[in-house]
Design a protein around this motif. Structure first.
Motif, PDB file in Angstrom:
ATOM      1  N   ASN A 160      36.612  45.962  44.474  1.00 55.88           N
ATOM      2  CA  ASN A 160      37.853  45.302  44.874  1.00 55.88           C
ATOM      3  C   ASN A 160      37.922  43.870  44.369  1.00 55.88           C
ATOM      4  N   ALA A 161      36.786  43.183  44.328  1.00 56.37           N
ATOM      5  CA  ALA A 161      36.765  41.808  43.835  1.00 56.37           C
ATOM      6  C   ALA A 161      37.186  41.759  42.369  1.00 56.37           C
ATOM      7  N   VAL A 162      36.732  42.731  41.595  1.00 59.58           N
ATOM      8  CA  VAL A 162      37.126  42.803  40.188  1.00 59.58           C
ATOM      9  C   VAL A 162      38.620  43.099  40.078  1.00 59.58           C
ATOM     10  N   LYS A 163      39.091  44.061  40.864  1.00 63.05           N
ATOM     11  CA  LYS A 163      40.517  44.400  40.842  1.00 63.05           C
ATOM     12  C   LYS A 163      41.378  43.178  41.129  1.00 63.05           C
ATOM     13  N   GLU A 164      41.032  42.452  42.168  1.00 60.85           N
ATOM     14  CA  GLU A 164      41.882  41.335  42.553  1.00 60.85           C
ATOM     15  C   GLU A 164      41.772  40.164  41.589  1.00 60.85           C
ATOM     16  N   ALA A 165      40.639  40.021  40.931  1.00 63.98           N
ATOM     17  CA  ALA A 165      40.543  39.007  39.880  1.00 63.98           C
ATOM     18  C   ALA A 165      41.506  39.339  38.748  1.00 63.98           C
ATOM     19  N   LEU A 166      41.622  40.625  38.401  1.00 65.15           N
ATOM     20  CA  LEU A 166      42.550  41.053  37.348  1.00 65.15           C
ATOM     21  C   LEU A 166      43.994  40.823  37.770  1.00 65.15           C
ATOM     22  N   VAL A 167      44.304  41.167  39.012  1.00 62.47           N
ATOM     23  CA  VAL A 167      45.671  41.020  39.508  1.00 62.47           C
ATOM     24  C   VAL A 167      46.052  39.547  39.605  1.00 62.47           C
ATOM     25  N   ASN A 168      45.138  38.728  40.118  1.00 61.12           N
ATOM     26  CA  ASN A 168      45.459  37.314  40.329  1.00 61.12           C
ATOM     27  C   ASN A 168      45.552  36.536  39.023  1.00 61.12           C
ATOM     28  N   LYS A 169      44.623  36.774  38.110  1.00 65.36           N
ATOM     29  CA  LYS A 169      44.592  35.989  36.877  1.00 65.36           C
ATOM     30  C   LYS A 169      45.575  36.491  35.835  1.00 65.36           C
ATOM     31  N   PHE A 170      45.702  37.821  35.717  1.00 64.62           N
ATOM     32  CA  PHE A 170      46.514  38.389  34.642  1.00 64.62           C
ATOM     33  C   PHE A 170      47.806  39.031  35.139  1.00 64.62           C
TER      34      PHE A 170
END
Length: 584
Positions: free
Chosen positions: A532-542
């Motif tokens: 989930n941390a990876v998913k949200e990093a993708l959603v937040n940054k990109f």
């Protein structure tokens, strides 16, 4: 991009090595790696509640992993870039053919459905339709069919055409020739389309995913967009091109014929209509992946000679406006599509009805999509990242030996940016976003994934904070526990962006250092929070669609290497699976 109906697909005009067996360790620069401290996420959208998985018990704390006695991974130098265009000055007098009176612009295209908007705007190929430039002055356009990129490059270089066609992946090669004279350097103004299913990799039924191509033979046209497509898919799937036997043919039609005749060939990279003919029922073949799934990989653009762009900015703006308006007219009207199909048949010398059948192989990009492609730095499939990926790939196989011409020396987004001030364009919406419904990792058929990419994020033991900071050696401030994390997240974003019509499953894993003493539910929770941390990093940054991603935690149940299950740093990882929409 794809060419239809018996027309050979253009091959790139610079000869390269016949064998890519030496291609190993495909390396990437750290693009846009400006660190953002403290960001990350758990299962919600508010960010982390607690970056460590710890449960309090009556006798103390229960943890999922033991502390790591080793030093944290080495950090990397940050890389930042500015999106401001810094186009070089164009010296000297113009060296292209005079436009004459009336003014006629010669615009080179190839046989491809993506050019339907300009064919529609011009009502065919002849210089008859009256266009208006930014100041309301008249000009005309003559479309020149130049399929061979060598001939097209020659025509741009000698000034007999002022505007040329390209896929972004061929630009690094095109620039190598045109940069000899700064007046002929490309100035890219507009994206025409994304290849939308016209290119594909067809394989025998026994091939289940990209990794199954190891040791097998694939036939394709060398140094074409198909070659670029294959190399990208292999690398994203963790397969080095040297692990695949590549058999090259003059063009993709010959590749399809070779695949059809020789059952020892496991796969072929080709385009419509062969990708459809080879996968008919009873053929024993199937589509492994096409640009219908990898739908943001091959982008078509047009460019002007630098001296022409310098001398005729109002015409450039008139062309961008006219093509964008035609794109909207085609997108909203089936009769217009039928009519442009007939114009394509005539211009391309195709059998009646063929032009119309080609239209679905390209997605024409409207204003909003051009804005995202040229102006949005966080877009993982924007011009800069697509161009840089192509350059690095060709550099790796030693097609290119010279330093890269920076993207902002050839990309001119001035017209796209200017049009954004007008409501007609500013209100445009991105129409090329695949809609996903929420689904957990367990609900997605990961057995149908076309590729799996193992991504090593060095998580701090017992933590799911991907941006975890620790004291730097020597006591001089702090450093990221994993100094490569920004680069790694960007690589996942590019993969997810390129496969924009596929579900991306993120699987989290932990090490087994506490096996036998830790609560297994706690361990699984940690692994899922890492995903989930990876998913949200993708959603937040990109700014990616949250529903494209599904997450699942496996705890310590699937070590990276079953023969080395105690390699704890290697097991604290995530894996990315690409599952086509039709397989879900």
């Amino acid at each position: 991009m794809s060419n239809g109906a018996g027309k050979p697909k253009p091959a790139f005009f610079i000869a390269v090595l016949a064998v890519v067996a030496g291609l190993v360790g495909f390396a990437f620069y750290r693009c846009n790696a400006k660190k953002s401290s403290g960001s990350g996420s758990g299962s919600g959208s508010e960010g982390y509640v607690d970056p460590n998985i710890v449960k309090k018990t009556g006798s103390g704390s229960a943890t999922a992993e033991n502390p790591d006695p080793n030093a944290p991974p080495t950090t990397v130098t940050e890389y930042t870039w500015d999106t401001a265009t810094t186009l070089p000055e164009v010296p000297g007098t113009a060296a292209y053919e005079s436009l004459g009176n009336p003014r006629v612009v010669k615009f080179a295209v190839n046989v491809w459905a993506g050019w339907a908007p300009i064919i529609w705007a011009n009502q065919g190929s002849a210089a008859k339709k009256i266009w208006k430039d930014a100041k309301g002055k008249e000009f005309q356009v003559q479309l020149k069919l130049i399929d061979d990129p060598v001939a097209m490059g020659n025509s741009v270089a000698n000034g007999t055409v002022q505007i040329g066609w390209a896929t972004v992946d061929m630009l690094p090669l095109l620039i190598e020739r045109l940069k000899r004279d700064p007046r002929t350097m490309p100035r890219v103004y507009q994206q025409i389309d994304w290849s939308n299913g016209g290119d594909g990799i067809v394989v025998r039924d026994a091939i289940k995913n990209v990794s199954d191509l190891r040791g097998k033979t694939v036939v394709l046209a060398q140094n074409s967009p198909s070659h670029y497509f294959l190399l990208n898919v292999l690398l994203q799937g963790g397969v080095q091109p040297s692990e695949v036997k590549m058999k090259f043919t003059k063009d993709a039609f010959q590749a399809a014929a070779a695949f059809n005749q020789n059952k020892d060939i496991a796969g072929v990279v080709t385009w419509a209509p062969d990708i459809y003919n080879l996968t008919k029922t009873g053929m024993g073949n199937k589509m492994l992946v096409s640009t219908g799934t990898a739908n943001k990989l091959i982008a078509d653009v047009w460019f002007a000679r630098a001296d022409f762009a310098r001398d005729n900015p109002d015409i450039i703006e008139g062309l961008v406006r006219g093509i964008l308006d035609a794109t909207d007219e085609l997108a909203k009207s089936d009769p217009n599509k039928q009519a442009v199909g007939k114009l394509m048949d005539e211009f391309y010398s195709l059998p009646p009805g063929t032009g119309g059948s080609m239209l679905a192989d390209a997605h024409w990009t409207n204003y909003a999509e051009n804005r995202d492609f040229f102006l949005v730095a966080s877009n993982p499939t924007n011009f800069e990242r697509t161009y840089d990926t192509a350059y690095r790939l060709y550099k790796a196989i030693r097609v290119l030996e010279n330093e890269k011409v920076p993207f902002d020396k050839i990309m001119d987004f001035s017209v796209i940016k200017k049009l954004g001030a007008e409501p007609k364009y500013a209100e445009s919406k991105n129409e090329y976003e695949f809609k996903f419904t929420p689904a957990s990792g367990s609900e997605v058929n990961v057995e149908s994934s076309v590729l799996t990419k193992t991504v090593v994020i060095n998580f701090f033991p017992n933590s799911y904070d991907i941006y975890k900071k620790v004291p730097a050696k020597g006591g001089s401030g702090e450093m990221y526990y994993d100094g490569n994390v920004e680069y790694t997240i960007e690589e996942i974003a590019k993969l997810a962006g390129q496969f924009g019509a596929a579900r991306i499953v993120i699987e989290g894993h932990t090490d087994g250092s506490m096996k036998g003493s830790a609560d297994e539910s706690l361990v699984k929770e940690l692994s899922e929070r890492r995903a989930n941390a990876v998913k949200e990093a993708l959603v937040n940054k990109f700014k990616m669609q949250p529903n494209q991603f599904s997450v699942q935690g496996w705890g310590w149940g699937k070590p990276a290497d079953p023969k080395d299950p105690d390699n704890h740093a290697k097991n604290r990882r995530v894996e990315i699976k690409v599952v086509p929409a039709e397989a879900q």
